[in-house]
Design a protein around this motif. Structure first.
Motif, PDB file in Angstrom:
ATOM      1  N   MET A 211       1.358   6.060 -10.966  1.00 25.98           N
ATOM      2  CA  MET A 211       2.306   7.096 -10.560  1.00 25.98           C
ATOM      3  C   MET A 211       3.516   6.487  -9.860  1.00 25.98           C
ATOM      4  SD  MET A 211      -0.300  10.057  -9.331  1.00 25.98           S
ATOM      5  CE  MET A 211       0.779  11.449  -9.097  1.00 25.98           C
ATOM      6  N   ARG A 212       3.355   5.315  -9.314  1.00 22.04           N
ATOM      7  CA  ARG A 212       4.498   4.676  -8.647  1.00 22.04           C
ATOM      8  C   ARG A 212       5.536   4.232  -9.679  1.00 22.04           C
ATOM      9  NH1 ARG A 212       0.545   2.050  -4.864  1.00 22.04           N
ATOM     10  NH2 ARG A 212       0.787   3.266  -2.975  1.00 22.04           N
ATOM     11  N   ILE A 213       5.083   3.999 -10.885  1.00 18.42           N
ATOM     12  CA  ILE A 213       5.989   3.445 -11.909  1.00 18.42           C
ATOM     13  C   ILE A 213       6.346   4.513 -12.938  1.00 18.42           C
ATOM     14  CG2 ILE A 213       6.288   1.608 -13.638  1.00 18.42           C
ATOM     15  CD1 ILE A 213       3.992   0.196 -11.873  1.00 18.42           C
ATOM     16  N   LYS A 214       5.343   4.905 -13.681  1.00 18.46           N
ATOM     17  CA  LYS A 214       5.583   5.918 -14.707  1.00 18.46           C
ATOM     18  C   LYS A 214       4.240   6.517 -15.092  1.00 18.46           C
ATOM     19  CE  LYS A 214       6.904   6.327 -19.543  1.00 18.46           C
ATOM     20  NZ  LYS A 214       7.403   5.651 -20.723  1.00 18.46           N
ATOM     21  N   LEU A 215       4.225   7.820 -15.167  1.00 17.09           N
ATOM     22  CA  LEU A 215       2.978   8.498 -15.544  1.00 17.09           C
ATOM     23  C   LEU A 215       3.206   9.280 -16.818  1.00 17.09           C
ATOM     24  CD1 LEU A 215       0.097   9.000 -14.320  1.00 17.09           C
ATOM     25  CD2 LEU A 215       0.983  11.169 -13.477  1.00 17.09           C
ATOM     26  N   THR A 216       2.246   9.211 -17.710  1.00 16.71           N
ATOM     27  CA  THR A 216       2.350  10.004 -18.931  1.00 16.71           C
ATOM     28  C   THR A 216       1.167  10.955 -19.019  1.00 16.71           C
ATOM     29  OG1 THR A 216       1.046   8.442 -20.230  1.00 16.71           O
ATOM     30  CG2 THR A 216       3.444   8.070 -20.139  1.00 16.71           C
ATOM     31  N   CYS A 217       1.297  11.883 -19.897  1.00 17.72           N
ATOM     32  CA  CYS A 217       0.210  12.838 -20.113  1.00 17.72           C
ATOM     33  C   CYS A 217      -1.022  12.094 -20.603  1.00 17.72           C
ATOM     34  CB  CYS A 217       0.658  13.901 -21.122  1.00 17.72           C
ATOM     35  SG  CYS A 217      -0.620  15.107 -21.484  1.00 17.72           S
TER      36      CYS A 217
ATOM     37  N   VAL B 169      -2.857   6.511  -9.017  1.00 14.04           N
ATOM     38  CA  VAL B 169      -1.830   6.303  -7.987  1.00 14.04           C
ATOM     39  C   VAL B 169      -0.915   5.126  -8.321  1.00 14.04           C
ATOM     40  CG1 VAL B 169      -1.502   5.550  -5.591  1.00 14.04           C
ATOM     41  CG2 VAL B 169      -3.010   7.458  -6.091  1.00 14.04           C
TER      42      VAL B 169
ATOM     43  N   VAL C 237       2.042  16.266 -16.256  1.00 14.57           N
ATOM     44  CA  VAL C 237       2.425  15.144 -15.386  1.00 14.57           C
ATOM     45  C   VAL C 237       3.056  15.681 -14.103  1.00 14.57           C
ATOM     46  CG1 VAL C 237       3.916  13.126 -15.190  1.00 14.57           C
ATOM     47  CG2 VAL C 237       2.744  13.597 -17.339  1.00 14.57           C
TER      48      VAL C 237
ATOM     49  N   ARG D  21      11.103   9.354  -6.180  1.00 16.84           N
ATOM     50  CA  ARG D  21      12.100  10.026  -7.029  1.00 16.84           C
ATOM     51  C   ARG D  21      11.662  11.475  -7.278  1.00 16.84           C
ATOM     52  NH1 ARG D  21      11.478   5.429 -10.308  1.00 16.84           N
ATOM     53  NH2 ARG D  21      10.871   6.630 -12.144  1.00 16.84           N
TER      54      ARG D  21
ATOM     55  N   LYS E 186      12.843   2.967  -6.579  1.00 15.09           N
ATOM     56  CA  LYS E 186      12.007   2.315  -7.586  1.00 15.09           C
ATOM     57  C   LYS E 186      10.625   2.970  -7.687  1.00 15.09           C
ATOM     58  CE  LYS E 186      10.190  -1.518  -4.711  1.00 15.09           C
ATOM     59  NZ  LYS E 186      10.500  -1.120  -3.371  1.00 15.09           N
ATOM     60  N   ASP E 187      10.208   3.627  -6.607  1.00 14.96           N
ATOM     61  CA  ASP E 187       8.915   4.302  -6.614  1.00 14.96           C
ATOM     62  C   ASP E 187       9.080   5.693  -7.235  1.00 14.96           C
ATOM     63  OD1 ASP E 187       6.559   5.773  -5.910  1.00 14.96           O
ATOM     64  OD2 ASP E 187       6.214   4.442  -4.197  1.00 14.96           O
ATOM     65  N   ALA E 188       8.383   5.937  -8.341  1.00 16.88           N
ATOM     66  CA  ALA E 188       8.523   7.216  -9.045  1.00 16.88           C
ATOM     67  C   ALA E 188       8.095   8.390  -8.170  1.00 16.88           C
ATOM     68  CB  ALA E 188       7.695   7.196 -10.334  1.00 16.88           C
ATOM     69  N   ASN E 189       7.126   8.172  -7.252  1.00 14.60           N
ATOM     70  CA  ASN E 189       6.721   9.250  -6.346  1.00 14.60           C
ATOM     71  C   ASN E 189       7.893   9.712  -5.489  1.00 14.60           C
ATOM     72  OD1 ASN E 189       4.001   9.388  -7.116  1.00 14.60           O
ATOM     73  ND2 ASN E 189       3.424   7.733  -5.726  1.00 14.60           N
TER      74      ASN E 189
ATOM     75  N   SER F 239      12.249   7.664 -17.065  1.00 12.17           N
ATOM     76  CA  SER F 239      11.219   7.409 -18.077  1.00 12.17           C
ATOM     77  C   SER F 239       9.995   8.288 -17.859  1.00 12.17           C
ATOM     78  CB  SER F 239      10.802   5.941 -18.029  1.00 12.17           C
ATOM     79  OG  SER F 239      10.366   5.628 -16.711  1.00 12.17           O
ATOM     80  N   ASP F 240       9.895   8.887 -16.684  1.00 15.28           N
ATOM     81  CA  ASP F 240       8.698   9.683 -16.383  1.00 15.28           C
ATOM     82  C   ASP F 240       8.931  11.136 -16.786  1.00 15.28           C
ATOM     83  OD1 ASP F 240       7.066  11.528 -14.430  1.00 15.28           O
ATOM     84  OD2 ASP F 240       6.073   9.578 -14.349  1.00 15.28           O
ATOM     85  N   GLU F 241       8.087  11.648 -17.668  1.00 13.56           N
ATOM     86  CA  GLU F 241       8.306  13.014 -18.175  1.00 13.56           C
ATOM     87  C   GLU F 241       8.013  14.084 -17.119  1.00 13.56           C
ATOM     88  OE1 GLU F 241       5.978  13.210 -21.734  1.00 13.56           O
ATOM     89  OE2 GLU F 241       4.096  12.753 -20.710  1.00 13.56           O
ATOM     90  N   GLY F 242       7.192  13.749 -16.129  1.00 14.41           N
ATOM     91  CA  GLY F 242       6.946  14.691 -15.037  1.00 14.41           C
ATOM     92  C   GLY F 242       8.199  14.866 -14.196  1.00 14.41           C
TER      93      GLY F 242
END
Lengths: 692, 319
Positions: B209-215, B206, B187, A630, A625-628, A657-660
């Motif tokens: 970043m745990r959930i979703k990060l965008t430009c 931070v 990102v 993943r 669940k933590d994007a870091n 969902s995260d583009e990075g």
């Protein structure tokens, strides 16, 4: 002339007469030092050639910067006089020292090594002396050699040779007959090998107490020079060092083609003689002291022993009760320097290797300390620098740059590595001063020039009643640090300093430590409250590689068990840098840690270790669940390049969902596809063994 | 007369553009990428409705795509993320369905055209527009003309090489500018930097970043001085500055217009880019060259599409 003042020079006494004019001892009233003043004689003043020659001598000699060549201060014309001001050398000439008796072997070696080194340098600069003789060699009370009077020196520079040719008057013999080379005696064209022959004559005289070539008049002498061989030295000196005869034979060859072709060859042979088969450095008063000027002991009994009873091998002490001389002399001199037993406890640490500085030759420059916040003036700082250099020269393994070389960097704003490169050293010692006139702190670093990293860092505090004692205390304190007192490594002590910057410097200084204690202390530094300190500890532990595995494993076990997640995070980072597969089980545990940073670092570390056993767990982590986490798992799977991860990565690419993370997944997929399984360097263990 | 201008991305934005470039009846619909057929049908339905509701006759339609369009044949050569499009005559079907001339072009070309006609590059004869978003787009105006190259593919600025980073690009090569400065890669780099430097653990990003990060998150954080975000964008500026210097050295343009969501970071990013350009470009070429942000924002694509459609209609030979 005595009593007369020419510019700032007040002539005190006449000390000789050269071919070009008189030589005086004078006082430089501006710098308050004694100098030698060579004046061009009035009779020759009107001669253009003589003036040119006079000036040429000075110009050539002034271009030579060597501890064993007399320094030229200036060349001037004043009030109708042309003069050369040069260094006044206190002591005696070699001629006076020899006084018709052989010198002690240690003295012979010391003088000849210095002299040869000076000549080699002059020849390298294209300058031939042409008048080498014992009268032109001064010996200071410490035994330092100073070569004088490059008065007839000639430049071999072809581009200017034509300018000098008419001055030297080819066909006219110049030099001193007993010491000149055959080609000089014949007034032929000469080169550096003429100096080599003359060097040989001087060496001969030091070894035997007699001139190599003698005669009732100059004609007889020159005949001997050109046609006769000197008496074998073994007959004149039973204590002859092995190898000297061979050197003399080669140096005194009549045919220049049969001689040493350059001074470097001769110097190499001298070094060979001086230390058996071990290369010895030229005595320069810094890392190899001069030898006292001593004559060989009188071997009265030997003089009366029939030749058939004398041992043929030179250097042996065959008859009891007599001084052996030779090598015993040398060792006695060293023992004298150390002090008699009982009077002085030898400090063997000064003779050990200096492990702080990597490499074989270990050159160091001490830079003038900066005044960060102290009341010490420039004069004190200069004096402190010189005192510190003197202390550091006690380390026999080190070659230290003299203060004359480093004073130019006083308050130089450039960084240490740039200055170090300028000086051509392996390391720089620099520091800053804080405090008052009676209480000072010196914060010091030793920097490795090639890498720019800190080899050592420390601080020394001193409190004394006056500034000179303060200087002594600081110097002593630093010396003790480098001698590695049992009380502790300075860097280890500083790991507990109140300043995070000092703690970080101390950690960086432990990069080069092989001490097991240091590794445990570094692992302890992972618990530091400051993140930057933890990070530095992790990096340096990683630098130590597999040696640090045990310490890091212990730190990880403890921190994960106690839920000290910040510590665990950097412990995991260190594990990744070390890269040992021993960490895989604990990292797989850490991958499921509730703290996202620990889990992320664990994923990254597993990616660095590249053990395929981690692949299934990392694929699972793609759902975290933590994007870091993943993101880290994607990175790790890309590093592992295991094809079984492609499908999961493609799902990530499509669904995350995260583009990075999408961008990273694209990279990872492309990397896996580019790299066929089995061709990478990672461990090819791919089992379903449950490691947990 | 009005002109339909459409900008196709993840969302399709479209509007009716008047002759001065002003927008009317702006709309947006999600772009249907389930299939090529769904995509085309969705576009046609949306545009037809807009034309029917127009307050004035609609003379032509301009449609910007994030891909490679052969200008002469109007064939879509590359359209990333849009599958099964090559089998469909997109141009023909749109013209037949809408009953008006339709022109397709690369979205960056259209944005450049708009900025040139009525935006930041007005009055310049030689200018370049660079859009910084999910990808890197570039439109070239040289000698007073929109330059498309031999087949209409000129301006692939995002695929010029900036270094040896092993990050692979969507084009298949590595070291592309896009792999460093595009939105997703900004990102990505932000995430990477978080683990490289412990300072950034305190970043305002931070929790996101745990959930979703965008430009846009990174850009916003940089505007407010966040150290992590600023570091990432400063690195971005360095790479961009070098690449832009190459354009200036090569083409001697008088205007470089920067647009797209990344430029929302504000003055500090523009200043960093200018600094890097000053370091790397040939000085005499900088004398009459200015680097500015676009004035039309996200509308540039639609405006450019509409105005280009107008021009094509005016220049078309009479039937």
């Amino acid at each position: 002339m005595v009593g007369k003042t020419i510019r700032q020079y007040r002539i005190q006494e006449a000390i000789g007469k050269g071919g070009m004019g008189a030589v005086y001892k004078a006082l430089d009233t501006q710098l308050n030092r004694v100098v030698v003043l060579k004046l061009l004689s009035r009779e020759l003043l009107g001669h253009e050639k003589a003036r040119s020659r006079f000036l040429r001598e000075a110009r050539l000699a002034s271009a030579l910067d060597h501890p064993n060549i007399c320094t030229i201060y200036e060349i001037q014309e004043s009030e109708g006089f042309y003069y050369i001001a040069m260094q006044f050398v206190e002591g005696q000439t070699l001629k006076q020292a020899i006084n018709k008796r052989p010198l002690a072997n240690s003295t012979i070696l010391s003088i000849s090594l210095q002299f040869a080194d000076a000549l080699a340098m002059a020849h390298d600069r294209g300058i031939i002396h042409r008048d080498i003789k014992p009268q032109n060699i001064m010996l200071t009370p410490r035994g330092q050699v100073k070569v004088l009077d490059f008065g007839l020196a000639k430049s071999v520079d072809e581009s200017t040779a034509h300018l000098h040719a008419d001055l030297t008057e080819h066909g006219k013999t110049l030099g001193t007959p007993s010491y000149m080379s055959p080609e000089q005696a014949r007034s032929e064209r000469i080169d550096r090998r003429a100096d080599i022959f003359s060097f040989g004559t001087v060496l001969y005289e030091m070894v035997t107490g007699r001139k190599a070539f003698a005669g009732d008049n100059n004609v007889d002498i020159m005949y001997a020079v050109c046609n006769l061989e000197p008496k074998a030295v073994a007959e004149l000196n039973p204590n002859l060092l092995p190898g000297i005869q061979e050197i003399l034979t080669k140096a005194l060859a009549k045919d220049p083609a049969q001689r040493y072709q350059n001074m470097h060859e001769l110097l190499a042979d001298l070094k060979e003689v001086s230390s058996g088969s071990v290369q010895m450095t030229v005595p320069d008063g810094i890392h190899q002291p001069y030898a006292e000027v001593k004559r060989a002991p009188r071997n009265w009994f030997n003089q009366f022993i029939p030749s058939f009873l004398r041992k043929k091998k030179s250097g042996s002490s065959s008859i009891s009760g007599l001084d052996a001389g030779g090598l015993t002399d040398l060792s006695q001199t060293q023992a004298q320097r150390r002090g008699k037993p009982g009077e002085r406890t030898p400090d063997f640490s000064l003779h050990d290797d200096f492990p702080l500085i990597p490499g074989q030759h270990k050159t160091l420059a001490v830079l003038p300390f900066r005044n960060l916040a102290s009341q010490m003036d420039d004069a004190w700082r200069v004096s402190f620098l010189e005192a510190l250099i003197a202390e550091m020269t006690k380390f026999k393994a080190l070659t230290i740059r003299p203060s004359s070389a480093v004073l130019q960097y006083f308050d130089d704003p450039r960084n240490a590595t740039e200055i170090g490169r300028d000086l051509g050293v392996d390391a720089i010692l620099l520091g800053s001063l804080l405090g008052t006139e009676t209480r000072l702190r010196a914060v010091v670093q030793m920097i490795d020039i090639s890498s720019g990293s800190i080899l050592w860092a420390g601080k020394i505090d001193a409190e004394e009643s006056d500034s000179l004692r303060l200087q002594d205390a600081l110097c002593k304190g630093l010396l003790e640090h480098f001698k590695g007192k049992k009380e502790g490594n300075a860097a280890l002590d500083l790991l507990k300093d109140e300043s995070p910057d000092v703690r970080i410097d101390a950690i960086l200084a432990l990069k080069t430590s092989n001490d097991l204690t240091a590794l445990n202390e570094l692992a302890d530094a992972l618990k530091d409250p400051i993140l930057e300190v933890k990070s530095a500890a992790a990096e340096v532990l990683g630098y130590h590689g597999k040696n640090a595995t045990t310490a890091v494993l212990a730190a990880l076990d403890e921190s994960l068990g106690k839920r000290q997640f910040q510590t665990a995070r950097f412990g995991v980072r260190a594990a990744g840098i070390i890269g040992s597969t021993e960490f895989v089980p604990v990292l797989l545990d850490a991958l499921t840690c509730e703290d996202g940073f620990v889990a992320s670092e664990a994923a990254l570390a597993l990616g660095k270790i590249r053990d395929l056993r981690a692949c299934p767990d990392l694929i699972d982590a793609l759902q975290h669940k933590d994007a870091n986490v993943r993101f880290a798992a994607v990175q790790a799977l890309g590093n592992l390049a295991d094809p079984q991860a492609v499908s999961a990565l493609e799902t990530r690419l499509r669904d995350d969902s995260d583009e990075g993370i999408q961008a990273k997944a694209l990279w990872a997929i492309n990397r896996i596809r580019r790299k066929p399984f089995g061709t990478s360097t990672m461990t090819a263990i791919h089992t379903s063994t449950n490691l947990k | 007369m009005l002109f339909l201008g459409a900008d196709i991305g993840r969302t399709t934005r479209f509007a009716l553009v008047d002759e001065t470039g002003r927008l009317h009846q702006q709309s947006r619909v999600p772009t249907d990428i389930r299939s090529g057929r769904a995509f085309v049908n969705g576009l046609i339905a949306a545009f037809r409705e807009a034309i029917e509701k127009a307050s004035a006759p609609v003379g032509a339609a301009g449609i910007g795509l994030p891909g490679l369009v052969d200008h002469h044949t109007q064939q879509i050569e590359v359209l990333t993320n849009f599958l099964n499009i090559s089998a469909i005559d997109l141009h023909g079907e749109c013209e037949r369905a809408l009953g008006i001339p339709v022109i397709f072009d690369n979205d960056a070309n259209l944005a450049a055209f708009a900025e040139w006609q009525c935006g930041a590059a007005q009055g310049a004869t030689d200018a370049v527009l660079i859009t910084l978003g999910r990808g890197i787009g570039c439109g070239l105006i040289l000698k007073g003309e929109l330059q498309r190259g031999a087949r209409g593919f000129a301006g692939e600025f995002g695929h010029t090489k900036i270094g040896n980073e092993p990050i692979e690009c969507s084009c298949g090569a590595s070291g592309c500018l896009e792999t460093v400065v595009s939105g997703p890669n900004i990102v990505r780099r932000t995430r990477e930097l978080l683990f490289l430097d412990p300072r950034f653990t305190h970043s305002t990003l931070v929790s996101k970043m745990r959930i979703k990060l965008t430009c846009e998150d990174v850009v916003d954080a940089a505007k407010f001085g966040d150290e992590l975000a600023r570091t990432v964008l400063e690195d971005t500026a360095r790479s961009l500055g070098i690449a832009i210097s190459n354009i200036i050295n090569l083409l001697n343009v008088e205007k470089v217009v920067l647009g797209g969501p990344v430029m929302g970071a504000g003055d500090f990013l523009l200043a960093s880019i200018r600094e890097e350009v000053a370091r790397n470009a040939f000085a005499p070429l900088l004398v009459r060259c200015s680097i500015v942000t676009g004035t039309l924002g996200n509308d540039a694509g639609m405006i450019g599409a509409g105005l280009l459609a107008k021009r094509e209609l005016e220049q078309a030979p009479p039937k």
